[in-house]
Design a protein around this motif. Structure first.
Motif, PDB file in Angstrom:
ATOM      1  N   LEU A   9      36.396  46.385  37.548  1.00 11.58           N
ATOM      2  CA  LEU A   9      36.637  45.344  38.543  1.00 11.58           C
ATOM      3  C   LEU A   9      35.653  45.539  39.694  1.00 11.58           C
ATOM      4  CD1 LEU A   9      38.395  42.934  39.353  1.00 11.58           C
ATOM      5  CD2 LEU A   9      39.947  44.538  40.477  1.00 11.58           C
ATOM      6  N   LYS A  12      37.154  41.540  44.152  1.00  9.19           N
ATOM      7  CA  LYS A  12      38.465  40.884  44.114  1.00  9.19           C
ATOM      8  C   LYS A  12      38.756  40.250  45.458  1.00  9.19           C
ATOM      9  CE  LYS A  12      42.254  43.426  43.884  1.00  9.19           C
ATOM     10  NZ  LYS A  12      43.441  44.165  43.385  1.00  9.19           N
ATOM     11  N   LEU A  17      37.551  36.779  41.054  1.00 10.40           N
ATOM     12  CA  LEU A  17      37.311  38.134  40.582  1.00 10.40           C
ATOM     13  C   LEU A  17      35.920  38.199  39.979  1.00 10.40           C
ATOM     14  CD1 LEU A  17      40.564  38.581  38.420  1.00 10.40           C
ATOM     15  CD2 LEU A  17      40.299  39.255  40.817  1.00 10.40           C
ATOM     16  N   CYS A  35      46.208  38.632  40.172  1.00 10.79           N
ATOM     17  CA  CYS A  35      45.501  39.415  41.192  1.00 10.79           C
ATOM     18  C   CYS A  35      46.385  40.524  41.761  1.00 10.79           C
ATOM     19  CB  CYS A  35      45.015  38.503  42.316  1.00 10.79           C
ATOM     20  SG  CYS A  35      43.736  37.322  41.821  1.00 10.79           S
ATOM     21  N   VAL A  41      39.368  47.588  43.449  1.00 11.32           N
ATOM     22  CA  VAL A  41      37.976  47.415  43.015  1.00 11.32           C
ATOM     23  C   VAL A  41      37.396  48.763  42.584  1.00 11.32           C
ATOM     24  CG1 VAL A  41      35.639  46.868  43.828  1.00 11.32           C
ATOM     25  CG2 VAL A  41      37.564  45.374  44.425  1.00 11.32           C
TER      26      VAL A  41
END
Length: 206
Positions: A9, A12, A17, A35, A41
């Motif tokens: 990730l 965000k 995203l 989410c 992250v």
């Protein structure tokens, strides 16, 4: 068709995203319910996806569960319900809550969802009834529980929350009202959004 993404990730900012898969960053739009359950992250994530192709753009939507993706796909089949509205519905009510509203014909609760209103609520009940009856078991298995100038001077987290709410279909005045009622001790954008959406979300009939 891209069925899922597994990677890091990288960004965000609900509902946007970015997932880094072997050095390629995939931009994804996701409901707030997804989410909320994603890690910070930098962590590894796995999300199922749905690609919407238009003449001028390709948009990838991501979901934490198959139940959410299936409901999103079913919503897209409803007349005059586009991806943005479907994403707003999933952000405003859990899969189980939506199923319950359709099965009990709870038009009032559906009409309170962002961007829905009375006429769309009626259409959802009519068009989704057969789909929900056929898929309720699947949908309930993995369902998740769950203008910036108008807020000048607010924290970055509250400004981001305002932007996320308006992106999901809430009118600016309504988004400001929701944020006005949020606990000022909440520090992160996700905590603020979770709080205001839980307060606003319809619960359906018990």
């Amino acid at each position: 068709m891209i069925g899922y993404l597994r990677g890091r990730l990288a960004f965000k900012a609900p509902p946007q995203l970015v997932v880094d898969v072997n050095g390629i960053g995939y931009e994804v739009e996701a409901p707030l319910s997804t989410c909320f359950v994603l890690p910070d992250v930098g962590a590894e994530v796995h999300i199922v996806t749905h690609l919407v192709v238009r003449e001028d753009q390709h948009t990838l939507y991501g979901f934490a569960s198959e139940a959410e993706r299936q409901l999103f796909r079913d919503l897209l089949k409803v007349n005059r319900v586009g991806a943005k509205l479907a994403l707003g519905i999933l952000s405003g009510i859990s899969v189980e809550g939506f199923v319950r509203c359709i099965q009990t014909e709870d038009q009032a609760s559906l009409a309170r969802l962002p961007g829905v209103g009375r006429k769309t609520a009626e259409r959802l009940i009519i068009d989704m009834r057969d789909r929900i009856d056929g898929q309720a078991a699947v949908l309930s298995i993995t369902s998740l529980g769950r203008g910036e100038a108008g807020i000048a001077g607010e924290s970055a987290s509250r400004r981001e929350a305002f932007t996320a709410l308006t992106t999901l279909g809430y009118k600016p005045a309504e988004a400001r009202r929701m944020l006005d009622g949020a606990d000022r001790s909440l520090a992160t954008t996700e905590d603020i959004l979770r709080s205001v959406l839980q307060s606003a979300a319809p619960t359906g009939n018990p």
